[in-house]
Design a protein around this motif. Structure first.
Motif, short mmCIF file in Angstrom:
data_model
loop_
_atom_site.label_atom_id
_atom_site.label_comp_id
_atom_site.label_asym_id
_atom_site.label_seq_id
_atom_site.Cartn_x
_atom_site.Cartn_y
_atom_site.Cartn_z
N GLU A 86 53.60 24.86 28.39
CA GLU A 86 53.04 25.28 29.92
C GLU A 86 51.70 25.43 30.07
N HIS A 87 51.27 26.34 28.82
CA HIS A 87 49.91 26.81 28.88
C HIS A 87 49.01 25.43 28.64
N ASN A 88 49.43 24.68 27.72
CA ASN A 88 48.70 23.48 27.45
C ASN A 88 48.37 22.41 28.71
N GLN A 89 49.43 22.64 29.57
CA GLN A 89 49.36 21.78 30.79
C GLN A 89 48.44 22.15 31.74
N ILE A 90 48.45 23.60 31.84
CA ILE A 90 47.53 24.44 32.89
C ILE A 90 46.12 24.10 32.42
N ASP A 91 45.85 24.21 30.89
CA ASP A 91 44.66 23.95 30.38
C ASP A 91 44.08 22.41 30.69
N MET A 92 44.97 21.40 30.50
CA MET A 92 44.85 20.14 30.87
C MET A 92 44.19 19.89 32.60
N ILE A 93 44.94 20.51 33.16
CA ILE A 93 44.68 20.53 34.97
C ILE A 93 43.35 21.22 35.26
N HIS A 94 43.20 22.43 34.26
CA HIS A 94 41.89 23.08 34.45
C HIS A 94 40.72 22.18 33.95
N ILE A 95 40.80 21.41 32.80
CA ILE A 95 39.81 20.44 32.47
C ILE A 95 39.61 19.53 33.43
N SER A 96 40.61 19.00 33.84
CA SER A 96 40.18 17.69 34.67
C SER A 96 39.69 18.12 35.86
N THR A 97 40.29 19.51 36.55
CA THR A 97 39.45 19.94 37.83
C THR A 97 38.04 20.30 37.55
N MET A 98 37.62 20.78 36.35
CA MET A 98 36.34 21.11 36.07
C MET A 98 35.63 19.89 36.03
N LYS A 99 35.96 18.69 35.41
CA LYS A 99 35.31 17.52 35.30
C LYS A 99 35.26 16.89 36.80
N GLU A 100 36.15 17.11 37.64
CA GLU A 100 35.80 16.65 39.17
C GLU A 100 34.95 17.50 39.59
N ILE A 101 34.92 18.77 39.52
CA ILE A 101 33.83 19.43 40.02
C ILE A 101 32.53 19.31 39.43
N ASN A 102 32.35 19.06 38.32
CA ASN A 102 31.03 18.57 37.88
C ASN A 102 30.55 17.35 38.38
N SER A 103 31.47 16.39 38.43
CA SER A 103 31.30 15.10 39.01
C SER A 103 30.76 15.09 40.56
N LEU A 104 31.50 15.93 41.12
CA LEU A 104 30.92 16.14 42.53
C LEU A 104 29.52 16.77 42.46
N GLN A 105 29.36 17.94 41.85
CA GLN A 105 28.25 18.61 41.95
C GLN A 105 26.90 17.49 41.41
N GLU A 106 27.28 16.66 40.65
CA GLU A 106 26.15 15.49 40.10
C GLU A 106 26.00 14.73 41.42
N SER A 107 26.96 14.42 42.13
CA SER A 107 27.01 13.50 43.24
C SER A 107 26.10 14.16 44.19
N ILE A 108 26.21 15.64 44.42
CA ILE A 108 25.45 16.21 45.44
C ILE A 108 23.93 16.42 45.09
N ARG A 109 23.85 16.56 43.84
CA ARG A 109 22.52 16.64 43.06
C ARG A 109 21.77 15.33 43.57
N ASN A 110 22.48 14.17 43.28
CA ASN A 110 21.80 12.98 43.47
C ASN A 110 21.35 12.74 44.77
N LEU A 111 22.40 13.07 45.70
CA LEU A 111 22.21 12.78 47.13
C LEU A 111 21.01 13.61 47.72
N GLU A 112 20.78 14.76 47.28
CA GLU A 112 19.83 15.78 47.75
C GLU A 112 18.45 15.02 47.12
N LEU A 113 18.54 14.72 45.75
CA LEU A 113 17.41 13.99 45.29
C LEU A 113 16.84 12.70 46.26
N ASP A 114 17.99 11.79 46.29
CA ASP A 114 17.95 10.66 47.17
C ASP A 114 17.13 11.00 48.45
#
Length: 126
Positions: A30-58
């Motif tokens: 269960e702990h490993n599953q939670i860690d995997m979900i946390h990692i995937s969520t953090m990747k999505e957040i980082n991707s969204l932040q990168e997209s926002i930065r790109n839009l702001e620069l554009d």
């Protein structure tokens, strides 16, 4: 009788140990599953932040290329007025909310009124 009690005690101790081992394994899974979900969520957040930065620069590049000089207060006012207008607030209510003259609101919204009205015409023509 003594052997029976001793046997039952040993069996209960073995069952207790087995239960503890099984629950710790389940907790690890269960702990490993939670860690995997946390990692995937953090990747999505980082991707969204990168997209926002790109839009702001554009946006900044487009503003510089167009030669538009707006203060941050003017940008915020235009953004908020346009947001309210796109959510179908009346021009009078937007002017009242922002405590700005209606003429100023009409100037801000004018380029976007034509686009909004054209879309309605196309849909209603059928």
């Amino acid at each position: 009788m003594e052997w029976t009690l001793a046997g039952l005690f040993v069996i209960s101790a073995l069952l207790l140990i087995f239960s503890i081992l099984k629950s710790t394994r389940a907790a690890k899974v269960e702990h490993n599953q939670i860690d995997m979900i946390h990692i995937s969520t953090m990747k999505e957040i980082n991707s969204l932040q990168e997209s926002i930065r790109n839009l702001e620069l554009d946006n900044e590049v487009l503003i510089k290329e167009a030669g538009i000089h707006l203060s941050s207060e003017e940008k915020i006012l235009k953004r908020e007025v346009l947001d309210l207008y796109m959510r179908n607030y009346s021009l009078e209510s937007i002017a009242e909310m922002k405590q700005v003259e209606i003429n100023e609101i009409e100037k801000i919204v004018a380029p976007y009124q034509e686009m909004k009205d054209e879309g309605r015409k196309v849909v209603n023509e059928n």
